[in-house]
Design a protein around this motif. Structure first.
Motif, PDB file in Angstrom:
ATOM      1  N   GLY A  32      14.880 -20.371  36.856  1.00  0.00           N
ATOM      2  CA  GLY A  32      15.953 -20.398  35.881  1.00  0.00           C
ATOM      3  C   GLY A  32      17.053 -19.440  36.260  1.00  0.00           C
ATOM      4  O   GLY A  32      16.921 -18.666  37.216  1.00  0.00           O
ATOM      5  N   ARG A 129      10.466 -24.507  34.200  1.00  0.00           N
ATOM      6  CA  ARG A 129      11.910 -24.261  34.133  1.00  0.00           C
ATOM      7  C   ARG A 129      12.231 -23.545  32.831  1.00  0.00           C
ATOM      8  O   ARG A 129      11.919 -24.035  31.748  1.00  0.00           O
ATOM      9  CB  ARG A 129      12.674 -25.584  34.219  1.00  0.00           C
ATOM     10  CG  ARG A 129      14.191 -25.446  34.182  1.00  0.00           C
ATOM     11  CD  ARG A 129      14.720 -24.726  35.418  1.00  0.00           C
ATOM     12  NE  ARG A 129      16.163 -24.683  35.429  1.00  0.00           N
ATOM     13  CZ  ARG A 129      16.942 -25.601  35.996  1.00  0.00           C
ATOM     14  NH1 ARG A 129      16.394 -26.648  36.600  1.00  0.00           N
ATOM     15  NH2 ARG A 129      18.246 -25.467  35.982  1.00  0.00           N
ATOM     16  N   PHE A 260      20.856 -22.268  39.669  1.00  0.00           N
ATOM     17  CA  PHE A 260      20.671 -22.658  38.266  1.00  0.00           C
ATOM     18  C   PHE A 260      21.870 -22.361  37.381  1.00  0.00           C
ATOM     19  O   PHE A 260      21.727 -22.190  36.175  1.00  0.00           O
ATOM     20  CB  PHE A 260      19.419 -21.987  37.685  1.00  0.00           C
ATOM     21  CG  PHE A 260      18.179 -22.250  38.493  1.00  0.00           C
ATOM     22  CD1 PHE A 260      17.578 -23.483  38.486  1.00  0.00           C
ATOM     23  CD2 PHE A 260      17.634 -21.249  39.299  1.00  0.00           C
ATOM     24  CE1 PHE A 260      16.439 -23.735  39.247  1.00  0.00           C
ATOM     25  CE2 PHE A 260      16.501 -21.482  40.065  1.00  0.00           C
ATOM     26  CZ  PHE A 260      15.892 -22.735  40.037  1.00  0.00           C
TER      27      PHE A 260
END
Length: 416
Positions: A32, A129, A260
Motif C-alpha cells: 500500500g 492490499r 501505489f
C-alpha cells in the motif's frame, strides 16, 4: 485485536484480514501507499520486528547471510523489505524449510518488480492490499448500512448520517491518512503536497532504477488529478502534460502504480444481450482522493464552489470505500460503459461471479436520484446475468430501497 500493543492504535479493516492470512500462509505481504498505516497494523500482530529502512546493518548482513535477519519470534515483521530485495527469496526459502504458517509479515510501499530471478511467492506469501482509512475507520461514517448485506440483496435502512456538504469537502481534502486525522485541513493539504513532491523527487527515481524528471512527474500528477475518476487516455494525458510522449506517460503511470499512488479502476467484462460493446479504458484514481485535491491545491472552500470537480472527487471517494469494504469479501471493483453510452460508475463483483451496480451522485435532489436509478435499471436490463442489487450512492440523506427495487445509500452510512 483484543489487546493491542499500542493503545492509541485505530482498529483497521486490515486487522482481521491479516489474522486470517497468517492462519493460512507462511508469510503475508502487506502492500500500500506510504503513510497508510501498514507498519502499525503489522506491529499489532508481530512478535518481533526488523525495520530495514532504520537499521543500517541489515543490507550488509543480508549480503552475508540473510537468514540471520529472519531470526526472531514469529510472526516476525520485516518492514520496508524492498530496500533489500534479496530478503524476498530468503523469506520464501525459510517458509519452505519451516513448513508452518504465520512466520513472517512483510510490509512495503513498492510492489515487487518483475525480476525474473525473484520467485513469485505463490503458495507461500499471501498478499494484503491496505488502503487509506475509510470514513468508518476515521469515525466519519455511522456504518449503519453494510456493504456485504447490500451486495447480498438486503435492503438498506438508515436515517441521514448528518454529514454536511462542508463536512464532505473537508473529508475530501483530509483523506484517510492516519497521522493527519487530528490536523487542521490546511496543514494536511501542505503535508500531502510534500508527500507528492517526495514521490516525484525520490520514489519514482528509486522504484526501478530509472531516472524520471521530477518536474514532469509533478505535471503528470496534476493532469491525473484534473481527470480523476474519468477514463482519460494516455494520449490525452501526454497532450495535457505537453512534454512527454504517450509511451513515456505509460512508463510514468506504471511507476506511480508500483508505488501505489494511483490505482486504476478496470473496465468490466460481461456478456450483453444487445449489440452494444463494452469499452475497455480504465478510470484513473489516486490511492486517496485527497491526493488529487492536494495536487491541484484545492481547499474545501474551492471545492464548495466547483461542484463538477467535487463530483469527480466524490466518485473517487466512493470507489475507495467500495474497494476497502469489499476487500474482506475478495470483491473486485470495476466500471462499465457501452458503445451506446450506457454506463455504471461502479460494479462490485464477488468471487462467485455475482455482481452489483452502483451509480454515484453528489446531489440528492429527487430528480437526480430518479435519473440515476433509471440508468442503473436500463444498463442491468441488457446484461445476461442479472445483478444482486442496484444502488445509488449519495452524499447525504436517508438510506432505503425505492419502489423500483433500486437502493439509495448515503456514503456516510456505509460500512463493512
Amino acid at each position: 485485536m483484543s489487546d493491542p500493543k499500542n493503545r492509541a492504535y485505530i482498529p483497521r479493516i486490515a486487522d482481521a484480514e491479516l489474522d486470517r492470512a497468517l492462519r493460512r500462509s507462511g508469510a503475508v505481504l502487506i502492500e500500500g501507499p506510504r503513510a497508510v498505516g501498514k507498519t502499525e497494523t503489522a506491529s499489532q500482530a508481530a512478535h518481533s520486528e526488523v525495520h530495514v529502512d532504520q537499521d543500517d546493518r541489515v543490507a550488509g548482513l543480508a549480503s552475508i547471510d540473510p537468514l540471520l535477519i529472519l531470526e526472531g519470534a514469529t510472526p516476525r515483521l520485516i518492514d520496508e523489505w524492498q530496500l533489500v530485495p534479496s530478503l524476498w527469496n530468503a523469506v520464501r526459502r525459510s517458509v519452505d524449510d519451516r513448513q508452518d504458517v504465520g512466520q513472517y509479515i512483510l510490509t512495503g510501499s513498492t510492489a515487487p518488480g518483475a525480476d525474473a530471478s525473484r520467485h513469485t511467492g505463490a503458495g507461500r506469501i499471501a498478499r494484503l492490499r491496505m488502503h487509506t482509512m475509510t470514513l468508518a475507520e476515521a469515525g466519519a461514517s455511522t456504518s449503519d448500512v453494510s456493504l456485504g448485506e447490500v451486495l447480498g440483496g438486503e435492503p438498506p435502512r438508515a436515517s441521514d448520517p448528518g454529514m454536511s456538504f462542508k463536512g464532505l469537502t473537508d473529508r475530501l481534502v483530509i483523506g484517510g491518512w492516519p497521522a493527519f486525522q487530528k490536523l487542521a485541513t490546511g496543514d494536511v493539504s501542505l503535508n500531502l503536497a510534500d508527500y507528492l513532491e517526495t514521490i516525484a523527487m525520490v520514489d519514482l527515481r528509486t522504484v526501478d532504477g530509472i531516472d524520471r524528471d521530477p518536474a514532469r512527474v509533478s505535471r503528470l500528477l496534476k493532469s491525473l488529478a484534473r481527470s480523476v475518476a474519468t477514463e482519460v487516455t494516455l494520449t490525452t494525458l501526454a497532450k495535457d502534460e505537453m512534454t512527454l510522449s504517450r509511451d513515456t506517460v505509460r512508463d510514468y503511470v506504471a511507476a506511480l502504480e508500483r508505488v501505489f499512488v494511483i490505482e486504476n479502476q478496470p473496465a468490466w467484462s460481461a456478456h450483453l444481450r444487445s449489440s452494444a460493446t463494452l469499452r475497455k479504458e480504465p478510470k484513473r484514481h489516486f490511492a486517496d482522493p485527497s491526493l488529487a485535491a492536494a495536487a491541484l491545491q484545492a481547499m474545501p472552500e474551492a471545492l464548495q464552489k466547483d461542484p463538477a470537480f467535487t463530483g469527480q472527487l466524490f466518485e473517487s471517494l466512493v470507489i475507495h470505500e467500495l474497494r476497502a469494504y469489499g476487500a474482506p469479501l475478495r470483491a473486485s471493483v470495476s466500471h462499465a460503459r457501452d458503445s451506446a453510452g450506457r454506463e455504471i460508475d461502479a460494479i462490485v463483483t464477488l468471487p462467485d461471479g455475482t455482481w452489483s451496480g452502483f451509480e454515484v451522485k453528489l446531489g440528492t435532489a429527487a430528480g437526480i436520484i430518479d435519473g440515476a436509478a433509471a440508468g442503473l435499471l436500463a444498463f442491468a436490463e441488457q446484461v445476461e446475468q442479472q445483478p444482486s442489487s442496484l444502488t445509488v450512492i449519495t452524499s447525504a440523506g436517508p438510506s432505503y430501497r425505492r419502489g423500483d427495487g433500486v437502493n439509495v445509500v448515503a456514503i456516510a452510512s456505509l460500512g463493512l
